[in-house]
Design an enzyme around this catalytic site. Sequence first.
Site: not given
Length: 621
Positions: A116, A124-125, A247, A530, A573
């Site tokens: 997106v 995410n958090g 792409v 991650h 993070h």
Amino acid sequence: MLSPITLAFTSSFLLSFTSGVRILPNTNGALSLLDSYDYIIVGAGIGGLVVANRLSENASVSVLVIESGDIDDRAEDISIPGNVGLEDPRRYEVKLEMTPQEFLDGETRVFTQGNVVGGSTIVNGLVWTRGSVADFDAWEHLGNPGWGWMGLLPYFRKPAIDEHGLHGPVEVGYPKYFYNQSHNFLSGIQKLGIPANEDPNNGNATGACIVPSSMTAKNQSRSDARTAYLDPVLERPNLHLITGHAVARILYGKGGKNSSSSTYIPSFATNQTIDTIIATCKKEVILAAGSIFSPVLLQISGIGPAKLLKSLGVDVAIDLPGVGSNLQDHPTLEPVYDSWDIVGSTRDAVREEYLANRTGPWTAPMVNAIALPALSWITERVQEVLDDAANAKSTLPSSYDATLREGYAAQKTELLSLLARTDTPAYEVMSTSWGQLAISAMQPFSRGTVLANSSSIFENSQPIIDPRFCSHPIDCELLLIGLEFNNRLIQTPPMAALKPTPPPGFGIEEAQNRTALDETMRRKITTGFHLSGTTSMLPLAYGGVVDPSLRVYGTRNLRIVDAGVIPLIPGAHIQAAIYAIGEKAADIIKNENSGTLPSMNPRPGEPQDSQQASPENSSKP
């Protein structure tokens, strides 16, 4: 200036776009593309949008961003912090599957990532932690001058407002609601000797804290890369965005694939049955497709390990063994402790309060509080663990060549140093709103790979993703120590008051049998979301893919700006670090394109120039 390449596309190619995006179908249904662009950016996640915003500040520069996903609708499941983790993954995420994890239980793991505009910042958090000084100084020690803490600090400050940001577009702050159990968690952690850290972004990440989040203070809603870096500049006529297009390949430009002056342009399409569109690039192509798809795109374009490319039937343009290697992640366990005292209000009442006043539980993301202990804070076996980490046999992928093995040895030296410190965490525990005490190993020694499964981005497009969790046994050992720490934590008076019940297999009595606990744990280990390192910023001698200017070795106008360039995953993070990478990359690109051509990177096997740091010349404290 680099010679432009002729643009070709089919006039019948129809697209639909959200209102406000600069590229729209004209009355004939054709794309309103410019004849050429100065910069073409592949991917509209953090790196892509930060660079697009900063480069297009110059009105004389044209920028095209190509994104495979759509623009989100700002619905409640996306924008409201209390709904983190409850969004419909079919809307703005792509589902990916890992290979069977041979060092765990032999089973696969499925995970999702953002597909997106805004990338994973849309789903995410929200956790905003920079990491410690030593995490980034290690990047510099590995041969990347200017990428240590002091070199990155201005770029950590630039994206954000608050939590030590200057006046950046991303808002970072705290919710207006804190779960009661967050206070129990912090009190219990401190009973075990883990100090509070009132400022986890000051360069020392260790300790326990109410964690900052990427959220707006006024509206108590998600602050993401799209709302921060794209929405405010959509009216710039020199910034164009195409959504819904992947792409397909990075094509060779003037100079040919065997020339030392190779330039690259992207071709793109919605699927393999439609003619591809070739976009003209006058200056640079910037890959920002993420740590999974940027290396895959390089591989199917002829840049990567020669053996892999030949097996895919792809002509080898640049034999670059590091492409798709050095994959790192924070291996994570997510045990939920039953009987946890959570919010008593009904969901309808919570929603009504949030919509009316921007207060209540929905202002709080799923993670209110975290602890990032140093190794010596959670075990008395520090030297034993360090010795095990240094001496245990790590099974590197058989595809790793001598340079990658040399690079891993250098990383391992840095990891041992980080693990021994008290200002860098060995472990993280996250307290969620529903009773989860998730734990992660923050200095992982295991390394994996991301490999293309086909020569086409559309055919068998699921890459071969193998993080090889616990291929170095110390990672599982650290998680076991973390589980033992959790069991001590839930017995502290503040946590015991919540009456937490460990999940089956993780109980206090069960933990006495370490062999059984280890077996149970290995069935539950999953991604920390991650994933990074697959196009690492490292010297060629260390299996690197990009140099300190983020340019792909052997190319003149191809750079990468995403989590893949991270050479060593920080104990944090990583969204704050990726924003900083994007900001620093934008300055590098601007400076190198201000009137003169960038210097050519050495092709693999050629000597590096005096500006390319060598591991022998990098200084250490």
